[in-house]
Design an enzyme around this catalytic site. Structure first.
Site, PDB file in Angstrom:
ATOM      1  N   GLY A 207      40.639  30.994  32.128  1.00 28.00           N
ATOM      2  CA  GLY A 207      41.003  31.315  33.498  1.00 28.00           C
ATOM      3  C   GLY A 207      41.817  32.583  33.604  1.00 28.00           C
ATOM      4  O   GLY A 207      42.878  32.688  32.997  1.00 28.00           O
ATOM      5  N   SER A 208      41.368  33.559  34.381  1.00 32.40           N
ATOM      6  CA  SER A 208      42.030  34.849  34.369  1.00 32.40           C
ATOM      7  C   SER A 208      41.457  35.739  35.469  1.00 32.40           C
ATOM      8  O   SER A 208      40.674  35.292  36.297  1.00 32.40           O
ATOM      9  CB  SER A 208      41.836  35.511  33.000  1.00 32.40           C
ATOM     10  OG  SER A 208      40.500  35.354  32.567  1.00 32.40           O
ATOM     11  N   ARG A 209      41.841  37.030  35.437  1.00 35.26           N
ATOM     12  CA  ARG A 209      41.294  38.002  36.379  1.00 35.26           C
ATOM     13  C   ARG A 209      41.173  39.345  35.675  1.00 35.26           C
ATOM     14  O   ARG A 209      41.845  39.597  34.660  1.00 35.26           O
ATOM     15  CB  ARG A 209      42.159  38.139  37.636  1.00 35.26           C
ATOM     16  CG  ARG A 209      43.517  38.738  37.383  1.00 35.26           C
ATOM     17  CD  ARG A 209      44.370  38.781  38.640  1.00 35.26           C
ATOM     18  NE  ARG A 209      44.123  39.967  39.448  1.00 35.26           N
ATOM     19  CZ  ARG A 209      44.749  40.219  40.597  1.00 35.26           C
ATOM     20  NH1 ARG A 209      45.622  39.363  41.074  1.00 35.26           N
ATOM     21  NH2 ARG A 209      44.491  41.331  41.272  1.00 35.26           N
TER      22      ARG A 209
END
Length: 221
Positions: free
Chosen positions: A186-188
């Site tokens: 989970g990240s950007r």
């Protein structure tokens, strides 16, 4: 299905207890042993899903020199004007992509050229969809230059992510869409392009790393 090499330990480790429990159930052991094996198998299957590394169009057909590609799979959070206090010094446009825990997490270079700068910044682990995560979370930043063209991109961890993998450094020559690393769980990713580019995606749009054109240079190279 190709699996990124960083994922093999996560995929293999749950198979050990799954095999032991399944074996106990087969030789007349308690029924719960066989049932208990399933969560470990499910965890291993999820790890294979998370670390999958599918081939994309850029792996087969070189993108145009005027195209900036999505660096990862996910949903566009920002497209156009940069968030306050987030962009590097200068006059930039911003495209940010949020990666959920079911998206492909292999990261790709949004544009070709030589990596001229690289930095790593420790930080918090806020949810990646929060705007504060762009300047408070743990992140890496890379500048890629091709002639007079410069694109900046960042790997930013989220609430579950605890490690950034960056496989290129200063001096490396990268192609548009080339694999450069990944982030775990989970990240950007933020991409900053100059005003000389036209942003071609909109907030809320789903993009595919190495395929979706997120910006295009307006002037000839």
């Amino acid at each position: 299905m190709r699996i990124d090499r960083a994922g093999w330990p996560f995929l293999v480790v749950p198979l050990g207890p799954a095999a032991v429990l399944a074996a106990l159930g087969r030789v007349g052991g308690p029924r719960w042993a066989r049932l208990a094996a399933w969560p470990f198998l499910a965890l291993s299957a999820y790890m294979a899903l998370f670390f999958r590394d599918p081939q994309r169009r850029c792996d087969v057909v070189p993108p145009s020199s005027d195209e900036v590609l999505a660096p990862a799979d996910g949903v566009v959070m920002v497209a156009g004007e940069p968030q306050p206090g987030v962009a590097p010094e200068g006059d930039w446009q911003q495209v940010s992509v949020f990666l959920s825990v079911v998206d492909v997490h292999v990261n790709r270079a949004p544009y070709r050229g030589r990596i001229s700068e690289y930095s790593y910044q420790p930080g918090s682990f806020l949810a990646a969809y929060r705007k504060e995560s762009a300047h408070r979370n743990e992140r890496s930043e890379l500048w890629v230059r091709d002639g007079d063209r410069t694109v900046v991109f960042r790997q930013i961890v989220g609430v579950l992510a605890r490690r950034i993998v960056t496989r290129v450094g200063v001096g490396a020559q990268v192609a548009t869409g080339e694999r450069i690393g990944l982030m775990k769980f989970g990240s950007r990713m933020d991409v900053f392009v100059p005003r000389g580019c036209t942003v071609t995606v909109a907030q809320g749009q789903r993009v595919r790393g190495g395929e979706t054109v997120i910006a295009r240079w307006s002037a000839p190279h």
